[in-house]
Design a protein around this motif. Structure first.
Motif, PDB file in Angstrom:
ATOM      1  N   PRO A  76      14.700 -19.871 -46.198  1.00 42.94           N
ATOM      2  CA  PRO A  76      15.263 -18.606 -45.740  1.00 42.94           C
ATOM      3  C   PRO A  76      15.127 -18.108 -44.469  1.00 42.94           C
ATOM      4  CG  PRO A  76      13.392 -18.281 -47.223  1.00 42.94           C
ATOM      5  CD  PRO A  76      13.751 -19.672 -47.317  1.00 42.94           C
ATOM      6  N   GLN A  77      14.401 -18.597 -43.704  1.00 46.60           N
ATOM      7  CA  GLN A  77      13.917 -18.020 -42.420  1.00 46.60           C
ATOM      8  C   GLN A  77      14.565 -18.754 -41.458  1.00 46.60           C
ATOM      9  OE1 GLN A  77      12.681 -15.168 -41.962  1.00 46.60           O
ATOM     10  NE2 GLN A  77      11.915 -14.925 -44.160  1.00 46.60           N
ATOM     11  N   VAL A  78      15.001 -19.886 -41.647  1.00 52.43           N
ATOM     12  CA  VAL A  78      15.364 -20.888 -40.422  1.00 52.43           C
ATOM     13  C   VAL A  78      16.864 -21.437 -41.070  1.00 52.43           C
ATOM     14  CG1 VAL A  78      15.172 -22.936 -39.137  1.00 52.43           C
ATOM     15  CG2 VAL A  78      13.220 -21.236 -39.378  1.00 52.43           C
ATOM     16  N   ILE A  79      16.735 -22.262 -42.163  1.00 52.82           N
ATOM     17  CA  ILE A  79      17.849 -23.081 -42.502  1.00 52.82           C
ATOM     18  C   ILE A  79      19.043 -22.112 -42.931  1.00 52.82           C
ATOM     19  CG2 ILE A  79      18.730 -25.082 -44.305  1.00 52.82           C
ATOM     20  CD1 ILE A  79      16.652 -25.616 -41.769  1.00 52.82           C
ATOM     21  N   ASP A  80      18.578 -21.294 -43.810  1.00 54.27           N
ATOM     22  CA  ASP A  80      19.721 -20.400 -44.391  1.00 54.27           C
ATOM     23  C   ASP A  80      20.650 -19.486 -43.558  1.00 54.27           C
ATOM     24  OD1 ASP A  80      19.464 -21.289 -46.958  1.00 54.27           O
ATOM     25  OD2 ASP A  80      18.546 -19.351 -47.711  1.00 54.27           O
ATOM     26  N   PRO A  81      20.317 -19.119 -42.414  1.00 57.16           N
ATOM     27  CA  PRO A  81      21.005 -18.562 -41.349  1.00 57.16           C
ATOM     28  C   PRO A  81      22.156 -19.547 -40.579  1.00 57.16           C
ATOM     29  CG  PRO A  81      18.805 -17.753 -40.964  1.00 57.16           C
ATOM     30  CD  PRO A  81      18.729 -18.669 -42.068  1.00 57.16           C
ATOM     31  N   LEU A  82      21.545 -20.744 -40.426  1.00 54.75           N
ATOM     32  CA  LEU A  82      22.161 -21.919 -39.957  1.00 54.75           C
ATOM     33  C   LEU A  82      23.471 -22.244 -40.879  1.00 54.75           C
ATOM     34  CD1 LEU A  82      19.812 -24.102 -38.309  1.00 54.75           C
ATOM     35  CD2 LEU A  82      20.868 -22.249 -37.296  1.00 54.75           C
ATOM     36  N   LEU A  83      23.340 -22.461 -42.437  1.00 53.10           N
ATOM     37  CA  LEU A  83      24.228 -22.877 -43.207  1.00 53.10           C
ATOM     38  C   LEU A  83      25.207 -21.700 -43.336  1.00 53.10           C
ATOM     39  CD1 LEU A  83      21.869 -24.746 -45.893  1.00 53.10           C
ATOM     40  CD2 LEU A  83      23.391 -25.540 -43.785  1.00 53.10           C
ATOM     41  N   GLN A  84      24.804 -20.391 -43.208  1.00 53.80           N
ATOM     42  CA  GLN A  84      25.612 -19.315 -43.555  1.00 53.80           C
ATOM     43  C   GLN A  84      26.512 -19.222 -42.302  1.00 53.80           C
ATOM     44  OE1 GLN A  84      26.245 -17.049 -45.927  1.00 53.80           O
ATOM     45  NE2 GLN A  84      28.072 -16.500 -44.809  1.00 53.80           N
ATOM     46  N   GLU A  85      26.365 -19.603 -41.165  1.00 56.59           N
ATOM     47  CA  GLU A  85      27.408 -19.677 -40.099  1.00 56.59           C
ATOM     48  C   GLU A  85      28.231 -20.935 -40.374  1.00 56.59           C
ATOM     49  OE1 GLU A  85      29.148 -19.187 -36.085  1.00 56.59           O
ATOM     50  OE2 GLU A  85      27.722 -18.033 -37.347  1.00 56.59           O
ATOM     51  N   LEU A  86      27.707 -21.956 -40.909  1.00 52.06           N
ATOM     52  CA  LEU A  86      28.746 -23.280 -41.222  1.00 52.06           C
ATOM     53  C   LEU A  86      29.491 -22.946 -42.129  1.00 52.06           C
ATOM     54  CD1 LEU A  86      29.273 -26.191 -40.709  1.00 52.06           C
ATOM     55  CD2 LEU A  86      27.561 -26.747 -42.198  1.00 52.06           C
ATOM     56  N   VAL A 141      38.073 -26.333 -45.531  1.00 51.14           N
ATOM     57  CA  VAL A 141      37.248 -27.529 -45.856  1.00 51.14           C
ATOM     58  C   VAL A 141      36.299 -27.098 -46.936  1.00 51.14           C
ATOM     59  CG1 VAL A 141      35.860 -29.605 -45.103  1.00 51.14           C
ATOM     60  CG2 VAL A 141      37.513 -28.455 -43.368  1.00 51.14           C
ATOM     61  N   PRO A 142      36.222 -27.755 -48.109  1.00 49.72           N
ATOM     62  CA  PRO A 142      35.429 -27.643 -49.106  1.00 49.72           C
ATOM     63  C   PRO A 142      33.983 -27.848 -48.782  1.00 49.72           C
ATOM     64  CG  PRO A 142      37.258 -28.881 -50.083  1.00 49.72           C
ATOM     65  CD  PRO A 142      37.413 -28.690 -48.461  1.00 49.72           C
ATOM     66  N   ALA A 143      32.974 -27.063 -49.116  1.00 43.83           N
ATOM     67  CA  ALA A 143      31.673 -27.305 -48.845  1.00 43.83           C
ATOM     68  C   ALA A 143      31.018 -28.594 -49.127  1.00 43.83           C
ATOM     69  CB  ALA A 143      30.587 -26.316 -49.353  1.00 43.83           C
ATOM     70  N   ASP A 144      31.517 -29.374 -50.329  1.00 44.76           N
ATOM     71  CA  ASP A 144      31.072 -30.485 -50.615  1.00 44.76           C
ATOM     72  C   ASP A 144      31.556 -31.714 -49.855  1.00 44.76           C
ATOM     73  OD1 ASP A 144      33.529 -30.557 -51.586  1.00 44.76           O
ATOM     74  OD2 ASP A 144      32.908 -30.964 -53.865  1.00 44.76           O
ATOM     75  N   ARG A 145      32.631 -31.228 -48.944  1.00 46.18           N
ATOM     76  CA  ARG A 145      33.035 -32.568 -47.958  1.00 46.18           C
ATOM     77  C   ARG A 145      32.257 -32.288 -46.461  1.00 46.18           C
ATOM     78  NH1 ARG A 145      39.104 -32.713 -46.559  1.00 46.18           N
ATOM     79  NH2 ARG A 145      38.242 -34.223 -45.177  1.00 46.18           N
ATOM     80  N   VAL A 146      31.438 -31.580 -46.677  1.00 48.41           N
ATOM     81  CA  VAL A 146      30.649 -31.318 -45.327  1.00 48.41           C
ATOM     82  C   VAL A 146      29.412 -32.081 -45.485  1.00 48.41           C
ATOM     83  CG1 VAL A 146      29.824 -29.691 -43.489  1.00 48.41           C
ATOM     84  CG2 VAL A 146      31.880 -29.339 -44.543  1.00 48.41           C
ATOM     85  N   THR A 169      21.970 -26.140 -52.578  1.00 50.35           N
ATOM     86  CA  THR A 169      22.064 -24.762 -52.918  1.00 50.35           C
ATOM     87  C   THR A 169      23.239 -24.344 -52.372  1.00 50.35           C
ATOM     88  OG1 THR A 169      19.703 -24.555 -53.612  1.00 50.35           O
ATOM     89  CG2 THR A 169      21.153 -22.591 -53.336  1.00 50.35           C
ATOM     90  N   LYS A 170      23.564 -24.500 -51.197  1.00 47.98           N
ATOM     91  CA  LYS A 170      24.532 -23.827 -50.582  1.00 47.98           C
ATOM     92  C   LYS A 170      26.002 -24.814 -50.754  1.00 47.98           C
ATOM     93  CE  LYS A 170      22.645 -20.369 -48.418  1.00 47.98           C
ATOM     94  NZ  LYS A 170      23.101 -19.119 -48.598  1.00 47.98           N
ATOM     95  N   GLY A 171      26.034 -25.720 -51.477  1.00 47.06           N
ATOM     96  CA  GLY A 171      27.241 -26.614 -51.941  1.00 47.06           C
ATOM     97  C   GLY A 171      27.559 -27.454 -50.754  1.00 47.06           C
ATOM     98  N   PHE A 172      26.856 -27.925 -49.942  1.00 50.34           N
ATOM     99  CA  PHE A 172      26.799 -29.044 -49.047  1.00 50.34           C
ATOM    100  C   PHE A 172      26.610 -30.248 -49.388  1.00 50.34           C
ATOM    101  CE2 PHE A 172      26.726 -25.227 -46.305  1.00 50.34           C
ATOM    102  CZ  PHE A 172      28.029 -25.170 -45.714  1.00 50.34           C
ATOM    103  N   SER A 173      27.060 -31.333 -48.869  1.00 50.55           N
ATOM    104  CA  SER A 173      26.523 -32.797 -49.081  1.00 50.55           C
ATOM    105  C   SER A 173      25.335 -33.017 -48.214  1.00 50.55           C
ATOM    106  CB  SER A 173      27.503 -33.833 -48.872  1.00 50.55           C
ATOM    107  OG  SER A 173      28.493 -33.587 -49.804  1.00 50.55           O
ATOM    108  N   VAL A 174      24.199 -33.492 -48.764  1.00 48.92           N
ATOM    109  CA  VAL A 174      22.970 -33.767 -48.047  1.00 48.92           C
ATOM    110  C   VAL A 174      23.053 -35.158 -47.273  1.00 48.92           C
ATOM    111  CG1 VAL A 174      20.519 -33.996 -48.051  1.00 48.92           C
ATOM    112  CG2 VAL A 174      21.736 -32.392 -49.659  1.00 48.92           C
TER     113      VAL A 174
END
Length: 430
Positions: free
Chosen positions: A102-112, A123-128, A163-168
């Motif tokens: 919540p403190q570091v990663i989520d703000p970056l993923l929200q921008e993404l 672009v669907p999140a699962d394609r990223v 959790t944000k729906g992206f591919s790891v």
């Protein structure tokens, strides 16, 4: 005659099909290679930054930057964002480890998420694919707190990405020699010297970060990971590259070491009021207790820098510049420090320009600007590691370090030097 006419008609039909096949590149290539959408999070020792790219694979991968160096310097809880490595060892200001999401990663993923929603078509999140690579700060954290603690932090981050729906993609610490250093070298030689599309000879680079220093250059030696020589192939061009990282030789780590000595004030500008000292981002390191009294040759400034450099180079192996004919450029912290002293285009003049440290009034806004406060210890350290008569890497041939290059384009401020792009260039160039 009828049979001949029929055969001629079949032949013409076959030729027409073949012409169509080859004009479109063949059935296998009738459609263009689909682009890859991939984010690379640079988890450095002093902050965490998001880059997002559209990549078209090929002999020379086409790379378009869609998000450039996005970071949140302040976490949602109000604390300074100073690198995910701070969450490993239960630092009271960055605990518990699970809060890294919540403190570091989520703000970056929200921008993404916002960015991909505005791409046309979206672009669907699962394609990223989201990759995160930690650098020298995480290597230090692992040495202090163990691999299990680092792996646990990475598990939290992978879960946050899912959790944000992206591919790891890859979430791990880089190998500073085989990866981060080589990626930096490839990107620099591509964007500044166009080495992989022209006959321009490559350069070497000397990079200083917060916790480590890296040197990379084209080598006469054959690839041998045990000797830190690695093969780079891009666009049918092949180079053998020496690349070695030195943990502990970054500007921040060197400065922290000096703070723990008996007279750190000898590295700060003369007359600098100790009450103004903003200290380091890590409060464990002491602030000055005496006004600055700069002395280049007195302990614990250049002499103790020299000792630290000697120890680390001896442990890891100093680079052998006789192994290459390339000239060198300075990047990252080397650029910013040389810029402070007006020596970007003549690095070998740095020692002479350290005279600026004989009064703190040489540095505007030094009362409130930590970069101004750090200029003299940083400049002395850089001069020592580069040109010191005993340990300087370029001591015998100072002119081979020809200049320093900025990370950003001076006209557009777009990031040019980032190993994140070098990683993709090597990965997707076939």
């Amino acid at each position: 005659m009828k049979i001949l006419r029929a055969n001629l008609q079949k032949l013409c039909c076959l030729l027409a099909v073949a012409a169509s096949f080859f004009s479109t590149g063949g059935a296998a290539h009738a459609q263009a290679i689909p682009p890859v959408y991939t984010a690379v999070i640079d988890a450095g020792s002093s902050g965490t930054r998001l880059f997002f790219y559209k990549v078209t694979p090929g002999p020379y991968a086409q790379i378009e930057m869609l998000i450039d160096n996005f970071e949140r310097k302040v976490q949602p809880n109000g604390k300074k964002e100073d690198g995910i490595n701070n969450f490993v060892c239960n630092n009271p200001d960055y605990a518990p480890p699970a809060t890294v999401v919540p403190q570091v990663i989520d703000p970056l993923l929200q921008e993404l998420s916002s960015k991909i929603a505005n791409i046309s078509p979206p672009v669907p999140a699962d394609r990223v694919i989201v990759n995160l690579f930690a650098t020298a700060g995480m290597r230090t954290a692992q040495a202090l707190c163990g691999k299990a603690a680092v792996d646990r932090l990475y598990a939290f981050i992978r879960a946050g990405v899912r959790t944000k729906g992206f591919s790891v993609g890859e979430v791990r610490t880089t190998n500073g020699n085989a990866e981060e250093g080589v990626w930096t070298w490839a990107n620099l030689n591509d964007v500044y010297f166009n080495v992989f599309k022209t006959a321009t000879p490559p350069v070497g680079n000397f990079e200083v970060g917060g916790s480590s220093a890296q040197i990379a250059y084209p080598s006469r030696q054959q690839p041998n990971p045990d000797q830190n020589v690695y093969e780079v192939r891009i666009n049918n061009r092949k180079y053998n590259v020496f690349s070695r990282t030195y943990l502990g030789l970054g500007l921040d780590d060197a400065r922290k070491y000096v703070r723990e000595t008996q007279a750190p004030q000898n590295c700060w500008a003369t007359g600098f009021p100790y009450q103004w000292d903003l200290g380091e981002s890590d409060p464990r390191y002491p602030k000055l207790k005496v006004n600055g009294g700069y002395n280049l040759y007195s302990k614990p400034c250049s002499t103790l820098f020299n000792g630290t450099i000697s120890t680390i180079l001896a442990k890891n192996g100093a680079p052998n510049l006789a192994d290459t004919t390339a000239n060198f450029v300075g990047v990252s912290g080397a650029y910013f420090t040389l810029k402070d002293f007006g020596a970007v285009n003549a690095p070998s003049q740095l020692m002479r320009k350290l005279n600026l440290c004989h009064t703190y009034k040489s540095w505007p806004n030094i009362e409130t600007d930590d970069f101004a406060q750090f200029a003299c210890p940083n400049g002395t350290y850089l001069n020592t590691i580069l040109f010191d008569p005993t340990t300087g890497i370029f001591r015998s041939q100072p002119s081979r370090l020809i200049k320093a290059l900025p990370d950003q384009d001076p006209k557009t401020d777009a990031t040019r030097l980032t190993w994140t792009r070098g990683f993709l260039l090597i990965k997707y160039s076939q």
